[in-house]
Design an enzyme around this catalytic site. Structure first.
Site, mmCIF file in Angstrom:
data_model
loop_
_atom_site.group_PDB
_atom_site.id
_atom_site.type_symbol
_atom_site.label_atom_id
_atom_site.label_comp_id
_atom_site.label_asym_id
_atom_site.label_seq_id
_atom_site.Cartn_x
_atom_site.Cartn_y
_atom_site.Cartn_z
ATOM 1 N N ARG A 1 9.901 47.743 -29.989
ATOM 2 C CA ARG A 1 8.876 46.809 -30.145
ATOM 3 C C ARG A 1 9.537 45.513 -30.784
ATOM 4 O O ARG A 1 10.187 45.664 -31.807
ATOM 5 C CB ARG A 1 7.648 47.150 -31.089
ATOM 6 C CG ARG A 1 6.587 46.046 -30.991
ATOM 7 C CD ARG A 1 5.443 46.889 -31.845
ATOM 8 N NE ARG A 1 4.294 45.992 -32.007
ATOM 9 C CZ ARG A 1 4.198 44.981 -32.678
ATOM 10 N NH1 ARG A 1 5.043 44.764 -33.855
ATOM 11 N NH2 ARG A 1 2.876 44.123 -32.867
ATOM 12 N N LYS B 1 11.572 41.896 -39.022
ATOM 13 C CA LYS B 1 11.126 42.159 -40.358
ATOM 14 C C LYS B 1 11.816 42.144 -41.554
ATOM 15 O O LYS B 1 12.998 41.951 -41.615
ATOM 16 C CB LYS B 1 10.643 43.738 -40.185
ATOM 17 C CG LYS B 1 9.577 43.871 -39.475
ATOM 18 C CD LYS B 1 8.962 45.437 -39.385
ATOM 19 C CE LYS B 1 7.664 45.632 -38.333
ATOM 20 N NZ LYS B 1 7.164 46.926 -38.255
#
Length: 284
Positions: free
Chosen positions: A261, A227
């Site tokens: 995740r 991210k």
């Protein structure tokens, strides 16, 4: 009182003892996701990717048909079903838990009927009919926090106390799920790293995972892989964020995250195995 296990559809995962955190592998069947958009958009490519994740030791495969990257526009229902359902049907006997990443109650119902073990909802099951769509099953629910929506969430995120506000939202959604008749053993929460948060917000939430777990009473899922926060800290583009992502995964595990995740399954599984071996070594 916390449960000793996490019920994820056909699978029951222990939450006590020396088990490492579960690894959820990302399988985006979209043309426009921020990290791997278009790479697995065809059924054959998606299945090949899933087979590799299984070989790499994945625990849960998270199938997503709609991009939730910052600025993303909503996807029509029929398009999402066309992307997700063939992959779900093809993988339902693969021996791993299958999650479907959706906020649409119609997709939830179709996915559960096809054998999904988890519904991963970035909208926290707030849509009308969402909790009703999942309550008469044994599938797990991942309740995520998001400020605003994907199209606007990163324009100007603001909180007085990000951990307090996110935790309060997650606790309220857990209570709403229980009120709807959903067993707490089926629930986990996700603070929503990057979903309406600055880098400082993300770091605060990462540090406070243990607090969120205690206050919500359910396992915490952490999704920080590749991210923008990793890019902001390291200065690296998406394709060069593996090391930073692994560091974030280990930081999340050390603070009590029970599900991680990720995009890079093999590397994360190995890193967590080593971390767990060290963390569980008895001194004396």
């Amino acid at each position: 009182m916390k449960s000793s296990y996490f019920q994820c559809g056909r699978f029951r995962y222990p939450l006590t003892g020396e088990a490492r955190p579960l690894v959820m592998g990302v399988l985006n069947v979209t043309p426009d996701s921020f990290s791997d958009g278009g790479h697995f958009a065809s059924l054959d490519l998606a299945l090949t990717r899933a087979e590799q994740m299984i070989a790499d030791g994945v625990d849960i495969i998270d199938i997503g048909g709609e991009s939730s990257r910052p600025g993303a526009a909503p996807l029509p229902l029929d398009q999402e079903l066309r992307r997700v359902m063939p992959v779900l049907f093809a993988l339902r006997d693969c021996g791993k838990a299958l999650s479907v990443d959706t906020y649409k109650p119609e997709v939830m119902r179709e996915a559960i009927a096809a054998g999904a073990d988890m519904i991963n909802d970035i909208n926290g099951f707030r849509a009308e009919g969402a909790l009703t769509a999942v309550n008469d099953s044994d599938c797990a629910l991942c309740i995520m926090h998001m400020q605003k929506d994907p199209a606007t969430m990163q324009l100007k995120p603001e909180y007085e106390d990000v951990t307090r506000e996110v935790t309060q939202f997650l606790r309220e959604r857990v209570e709403a799920a229980e009120t709807a008749g959903i067993d707490r053993k089926r629930l986990c929460v996700d603070p929503g790293f990057g979903f309406g948060k600055t880098v400082d917000h993300n770091l605060a939430l990462l540090r406070d995972i243990d607090k969120m777990s205690v206050e919500t009473g359910v396992p915490v899922l952490a999704g920080v892989s590749r991210k923008s926060m990793i890019g902001a800290i390291t200065g690296k583009p998406v394709e060069q964020r593996l090391a930073g992502s692994l560091a974030a995964a280990l930081a999340a595990a050390a603070r009590g995250a029970r599900i991680i995740r990720v995009h890079d399954v093999a590397e994360t599984v190995d890193a967590l195995k080593v971390w767990a071996a060290v963390a569980n070594t008895k001194q004396g």
